[in-house]
Motif scaffolding. Structure first.
Motif: not given
Length: 358
Positions: A46, A272-274, A277, A313
């Protein structure tokens, strides 16, 4: 003949040692956990997020506030709806607040020895090849951010052992008659007579009858091996997916019980999702930035050593909250309307009827 008794866990003696699964125990409890290898540890990809606008949402309208209050009163069996319909609004004050949530979806893997009765068939033993390591086994990932458990046998770990409870006979002495096949007659209590001169017709004067539990055989199937005499031992891989949640609601010092926010939804401002984060650093409300940084550090410290972080997330919601001050029959009262669902919290209600339970 082995003596009867309640079903017990099979003996752990003589179990093969499997490379990569040393220390695996036998039973139905928690197994031995395996930390993920270094190359499976998620890396942060991120970047700091752009500034997010401060939402200035006014208080709800009087019509919405009244409708929510009438609905609230009508659902209470002892509340009259008159105050909600007849109130005079004095002030509607917005206390809209923010909720930050971090979800960390983790996967953990453990192993345990399992047994099942063996009545013949192919045995997937070490002769078929080495057992795959716990984290090299392919297991389908379920829906993200949902708790789930699955169990799969580890290939090439099976072996057949004789059942120690029945010493491979498949039978144990009947628990009810202790292997005799006979039990004391329940009608004459073993005397052979019902009265002084009358022979008991149930046992024909013998004082005992056939054991109905084992049908007079004196034995019953071993409950551990189900009469097979042999047990198939194998290692079971237990995979647990868990959605770990951190929440923080900004305290607006409105007097509203913040625990009630858990039952309502808000307006999502940011998602925000990865894989991992990055902390929120420039949100207009400083406590949200602080909560995000603390939550991410806390989750990484708590979960990376024993489990694999599959996905993260983080969301920021605007939760609507309005304090309504009103008058009814010359007295002052207040209530709160909160969430997208326009729920109502009223510490005091002006008019309640008396309900008697007969």
């Amino acid at each position: 003949m082995p003596q009867g008794g309640g079903p017990s866990a099979p003996s752990f003696q003589g179990i093969d040692t499997v490379s990569g699964y040393e220390g695996t125990g036998l039973g139905d409890g928690e197994g031995k956990y395996f930390p993920p290898p270094d190359d499976m540890v998620a890396k942060s990809g991120g970047r700091p997020h752009p500034s997010l606008p401060q939402w200035a949402i006014p208080a709800i309208s009087e019509d919405v506030a009244r409708e929510a209050f009438v609905k609230y009163a009508s659902r209470k069996c002892c509340y009259s709806t008159a105050p909600a319909k007849e109130l005079v609004f004095q002030d509607l004050q917005p206390f809209n607040t923010y909720r930050y949530r971090l979800e960390t979806f983790t996967e953990s893997r453990s192993s345990v020895w399992k047994t099942t009765p063996f009545k013949g068939g192919v045995v997937d033993s070490y002769l078929q090849g080495p057992a795959p390591s716990p984290w090299s086994m392919q297991v389908d990932i379920p829906e993200m951010f949902k708790d789930h458990n699955t169990c799969v046998p580890v290939p090439h770990t099976s072996s057949v052992k004789g059942c120690s409870d029945c010493v491979r006979l498949g039978k144990i002495a009947c628990r009810q008659c202790h292997g005799s096949g006979r039990r004391c007659c329940s009608l004459c209590q073993g005397s052979g007579r019902r009265f002084v001169d009358d022979q008991c017709t149930h046992c024909h004067g013998s004082g005992n009858t056939h054991c109905t539990h084992c049908f007079g055989r004196g034995t019953q199937d071993c409950q551990t091996c189900k009469g097979a005499g042999d047990l198939l031992y194998y290692i079971e891989l237990q995979v647990t997916w868990k959605n770990n949640i951190f929440e923080h609601v900004v305290d607006q010092r409105s007097g509203f019980p913040s625990d009630l926010f858990k039952a309502v939804s808000g307006e999502k401002m940011f998602v925000d999702e990865q894989s991992l984060v990055y902390p929120v650093v420039n949100f207009p409300e400083p406590s949200i930035n602080h909560a995000s940084q603390n939550a991410i550090v806390q989750h990484q410290a708590s979960f990376t050593s024993a489990s694999r972080i599959r996905r993260q997330r983080q969301t920021i919601e605007l939760i609507f909250l309005t304090k309504v001050e009103y008058a009814w029959k010359g007295k002052q009262y207040s209530y709160f309307v909160y969430g997208n669902e326009n729920k109502v919290y009223a510490e005091e209600y002006p008019k309640k009827c008396c309900c008697a339970v007969m």
